[in-house]
Design a protein around this motif. Structure first.
Motif, PDB file in Angstrom:
ATOM      1  N   HIS A  16      15.458  10.075  10.186  1.00 16.81           N
ATOM      2  CA  HIS A  16      14.954  11.485   9.609  1.00 16.81           C
ATOM      3  C   HIS A  16      13.528  11.377   8.987  1.00 16.81           C
ATOM      4  N   LEU A  17      13.131  10.011   8.606  1.00 11.28           N
ATOM      5  CA  LEU A  17      11.690  10.289   8.208  1.00 11.28           C
ATOM      6  C   LEU A  17      10.554  10.250   9.182  1.00 11.28           C
ATOM      7  N   PRO A  18       9.488  11.029   8.862  1.00  7.74           N
ATOM      8  CA  PRO A  18       8.217  10.733   9.895  1.00  7.74           C
ATOM      9  C   PRO A  18       7.736   9.212   9.612  1.00  7.74           C
ATOM     10  N   LEU A  19       7.168   8.692  10.551  1.00 10.69           N
ATOM     11  CA  LEU A  19       6.538   7.400  10.359  1.00 10.69           C
ATOM     12  C   LEU A  19       5.912   7.012   9.268  1.00 10.69           C
ATOM     13  N   HIS A  20       4.867   8.103   8.844  1.00  4.66           N
ATOM     14  CA  HIS A  20       4.267   7.450   7.595  1.00  4.66           C
ATOM     15  C   HIS A  20       5.271   7.397   6.355  1.00  4.66           C
ATOM     16  N   ALA A  21       6.042   8.226   6.204  1.00  8.90           N
ATOM     17  CA  ALA A  21       7.015   8.314   5.275  1.00  8.90           C
ATOM     18  C   ALA A  21       7.988   6.896   5.231  1.00  8.90           C
ATOM     19  N   GLN A  22       8.282   6.395   6.475  1.00  6.20           N
ATOM     20  CA  GLN A  22       8.745   5.121   6.948  1.00  6.20           C
ATOM     21  C   GLN A  22       8.063   3.956   6.157  1.00  6.20           C
ATOM     22  N   GLU A  23       6.635   4.117   6.680  1.00 11.54           N
ATOM     23  CA  GLU A  23       5.821   3.243   6.059  1.00 11.54           C
ATOM     24  C   GLU A  23       5.833   2.968   4.562  1.00 11.54           C
ATOM     25  N   ILE A  24       5.730   4.076   4.048  1.00  5.34           N
ATOM     26  CA  ILE A  24       6.063   4.264   2.395  1.00  5.34           C
ATOM     27  C   ILE A  24       7.030   3.350   1.842  1.00  5.34           C
ATOM     28  N   PHE A  25       8.289   3.915   2.637  1.00  4.66           N
ATOM     29  CA  PHE A  25       9.780   3.455   2.319  1.00  4.66           C
ATOM     30  C   PHE A  25       9.657   1.939   2.341  1.00  4.66           C
ATOM     31  N   ARG A  26       9.200   1.285   3.554  1.00  8.34           N
ATOM     32  CA  ARG A  26       9.201   0.117   3.724  1.00  8.34           C
ATOM     33  C   ARG A  26       8.434  -0.831   2.745  1.00  8.34           C
ATOM     34  N   ALA A  27       7.361  -0.432   2.529  1.00  6.70           N
ATOM     35  CA  ALA A  27       6.223  -1.142   1.616  1.00  6.70           C
ATOM     36  C   ALA A  27       6.992  -0.771   0.203  1.00  6.70           C
ATOM     37  N   ALA A  28       7.596   0.227  -0.277  1.00  6.73           N
ATOM     38  CA  ALA A  28       8.057   0.235  -1.635  1.00  6.73           C
ATOM     39  C   ALA A  28       9.319  -0.589  -1.731  1.00  6.73           C
ATOM     40  N   PHE A  29      10.324  -0.413  -0.763  1.00  6.72           N
ATOM     41  CA  PHE A  29      11.410  -1.438  -0.581  1.00  6.72           C
ATOM     42  C   PHE A  29      11.133  -2.959  -0.527  1.00  6.72           C
ATOM     43  N   ASN A  30       9.984  -3.346   0.099  1.00  7.98           N
ATOM     44  CA  ASN A  30       9.887  -4.832   0.098  1.00  7.98           C
ATOM     45  C   ASN A  30       9.112  -5.098  -1.259  1.00  7.98           C
ATOM     46  N   ASN A  31       8.361  -4.209  -1.902  1.00  6.73           N
ATOM     47  CA  ASN A  31       7.859  -4.412  -3.230  1.00  6.73           C
ATOM     48  C   ASN A  31       8.834  -4.539  -4.309  1.00  6.73           C
ATOM     49  N   ALA A  32       9.768  -3.623  -4.301  1.00  5.52           N
ATOM     50  CA  ALA A  32      10.917  -3.585  -5.193  1.00  5.52           C
ATOM     51  C   ALA A  32      11.910  -5.008  -5.061  1.00  5.52           C
ATOM     52  N   TRP A  33      12.168  -5.192  -3.671  1.00  2.99           N
ATOM     53  CA  TRP A  33      12.902  -6.407  -3.489  1.00  2.99           C
ATOM     54  C   TRP A  33      12.509  -7.502  -4.128  1.00  2.99           C
ATOM     55  N   ASP A  34      10.932  -7.924  -4.074  1.00  2.42           N
ATOM     56  CA  ASP A  34      10.376  -8.849  -4.460  1.00  2.42           C
ATOM     57  C   ASP A  34      10.352  -8.935  -6.147  1.00  2.42           C
ATOM     58  N   GLU A  35      10.093  -7.730  -6.583  1.00  2.00           N
ATOM     59  CA  GLU A  35      10.039  -7.483  -8.052  1.00  2.00           C
ATOM     60  C   GLU A  35      11.458  -7.864  -8.822  1.00  2.00           C
ATOM     61  N   TYR A  36      12.407  -7.295  -8.208  1.00  2.00           N
ATOM     62  CA  TYR A  36      13.998  -7.361  -8.822  1.00  2.00           C
ATOM     63  C   TYR A  36      14.710  -8.487  -8.466  1.00  2.00           C
ATOM     64  N   ALA A  37      13.949  -9.375  -8.057  1.00  2.00           N
ATOM     65  CA  ALA A  37      14.657 -10.874  -7.348  1.00  2.00           C
ATOM     66  C   ALA A  37      15.616 -11.328  -8.031  1.00  2.00           C
TER      67      ALA A  37
END
Length: 68
Positions: A16-37
């Motif tokens: 559903h998301l264009p590539l740039h939005a996928q990049e944003i999603f991945r970066a935000a997810f990975n950051n939150a994954w680390d932040e809320y460990a």
């Protein structure tokens, strides 16, 4: 589980998301994954953070996600 590439994102995100939005999603997810460990429900939190990040720069128009 952090995502190394956009190809690893869930099919619902990739389809559903264009590539740039996928990049944003991945970066935000990975950051939150680390932040809320140390938090219970960490994966759900990371998904919510990722979608919030996408929605700052994209909006849904019909069935497509377009830049704001």
């Amino acid at each position: 589980m952090p995502y190394a590439t956009e190809r690893e994102l869930p099919p619902s995100v990739r389809a559903h998301l264009p590539l740039h939005a996928q990049e944003i999603f991945r970066a935000a997810f990975n950051n939150a994954w680390d932040e809320y460990a140390d938090r219970e429900g960490r994966e759900e939190i990371a998904h919510r953070v990722a979608w919030a990040a996408v929605k700052r720069l994209y909006r849904k128009e019909g069935s497509d996600w377009v830049p704001v």
